[in-house]
Scaffold this active site. Structure first.
Site, PDB file in Angstrom:
ATOM      1  N   HIS A 158       1.455  -0.635   0.229  1.00  0.00           N
ATOM      2  CA  HIS A 158       0.268  -0.128   0.176  1.00  0.00           C
ATOM      3  C   HIS A 158       0.889   1.227  -0.193  1.00  0.00           C
ATOM      4  CE1 HIS A 158      -3.599  -2.083   0.069  1.00  0.00           C
ATOM      5  NE2 HIS A 158      -3.232  -2.714   1.825  1.00  0.00           N
ATOM      6  N   ASP A 193      -3.151 -10.905  -2.786  1.00  0.00           N
ATOM      7  CA  ASP A 193      -3.008 -10.052  -1.328  1.00  0.00           C
ATOM      8  C   ASP A 193      -4.859  -9.973  -0.946  1.00  0.00           C
ATOM      9  OD1 ASP A 193      -2.044  -8.777   1.651  1.00  0.00           O
ATOM     10  OD2 ASP A 193      -3.752  -8.198   1.098  1.00  0.00           O
TER      11      ASP A 193
END
Length: 342
Positions: A158, A193
């Site tokens: 992220h 993910d």
């Protein structure tokens, strides 16, 4: 096969983050490391300590402005009267062009995408060692190993070039890909993910030398909300080099493996020289975030399917949160990929 991890990665230990405006215990906690280490060892991986690789591999992707912020913001934050114990922003710009704030509060908002990436006194060093684990794994593969695993904690996918977010500070998967580019003309990143790898996408969005592919829970109602939609294909020279495969909530093994087949088709068309797998185990049916429903045997099938691509592969740990099966899920993936045979 080899796995890389440094004890310094456990020292990052913020106690809280904000979710839906409420303070909650930070789920990205050091205990994750113990579960993951046990899982890697069970799969037959030998744990080695990475070397200190300096700032070079990190600075190749992250701006010096951002890295300076990460290194010094906790100390600066402590000088603010009445501030929180850890760095959690309370203001964010709606645009990030133009002026750059001088205050710690302003810079925190500028460089932190959300309130789910709290910074504690050990965050900087832990994030560096996490990145160096990815660098070491990439160099091992460059030296001829068919694969290597980097137990990266804190995770990284992220993190943008100058923004932290979602428990991530340095983008370990992107760093690994950039290291591989020293020898590989083209590198693919496959992110499995639960959450879309928005930082990884952002870093390579305008580049044609790194293909980014992500399978994740549909962000229309799931973090990170603003990225990860199917119409995001890249821009400029990178147009056509990004593929997002959002999945409906609670999708299980069959749907995930079907989407993985689509991902493989795009990866083969790109014809990469090496692969980075951004391995999130939070797609598990029992993960606390509860977005998808992949089973433990499903992770074994995912690992086996990826191995059939036949590419030199760096496996970089991303998410996967505390539940009884966390270590078992890593063992399943690594064994499926080619760890200990039974």
């Amino acid at each position: 096969m080899k796995a890389f991890y440094a004890e310094e990665q456990k020292r990052h230990d913020p106690k809280a983050f904000l979710s839906s405006g409420a303070a909650k215990p930070n789920p990205e906690m050091p205990e994750r490391v113990e579960r993951l280490l046990a899982g890697a060892i069970s799969a037959g991986y030998a744990i080695e300590r990475p070397r200190n690789h300096g700032l070079g591999p990190v600075a190749a992707l992250h701006t010096p402005e951002y890295l300076d912020f990460l290194e010094h913001i906790f100390e600066r934050w402590q000088r603010i009267e009445g501030a929180s114990a850890e760095v959690i922003p309370n203001i964010h710009p709606i645009a990030r062009s133009g002026s750059y704030p001088a205050s710690a509060v302003g810079q925190a908002g500028y460089h932190m995408a959300d309130t789910a990436c709290p910074i504690s006194g050990e965050t900087w060093q832990s994030a560096l060692w996490s990145a160096w684990s990815a660098v070491e794994a990439a160099e091992t593969v460059m030296a001829g190993a068919p694969a290597a695993y980097a137990l990266c904690r804190p995770p990284g996918h992220h993190a943008f070039a100058d923004v932290a977010g979602g428990f991530c500070f340095i983008n370990n998967s992107a760093v690994a890909a950039q290291v591989l580019r020293k020898q590989a003309a083209r590198v693919a990143i496959l992110d499995v993910d639960l959450h879309h790898g928005n930082g990884t996408q952002g870093i390579f969005y305008a580049r044609p030398d790194v293909l980014t592919v992500s399978l994740h829970a549909d962000p229309v109602r799931f973090y990170p909300f603003f990225w990860g939609h199917a119409d995001e294909r890249g821009e400029g020279p990178g147009l056509g080099y990004n593929l997002n495969l959002p999945l409906p909530r609670k999708s299980a093994d069959a749907a995930f493996l079907e989407a993985l087949g689509v991902a493989f088709q795009r990866i083969r068309a790109f014809s990469p020289d090496a692969l980075v797998v951004a391995l999130g185990l939070d797609a598990f049916e029992g993960d606390p975030f509860g977005g998808l429903s992949v089973t433990t045997p499903g992770f074994s099938r995912i690992g086996e399917a990826i191995a059939k691509l036949g590419l030199p592969t760096v496996i970089v740990q991303e998410g996967g949160y505390l539940c009884d099966e966390l270590g078992d899920n890593l063992t399943a993936f690594l064994t499926g990929f080619g760890g200990k045979k039974s």
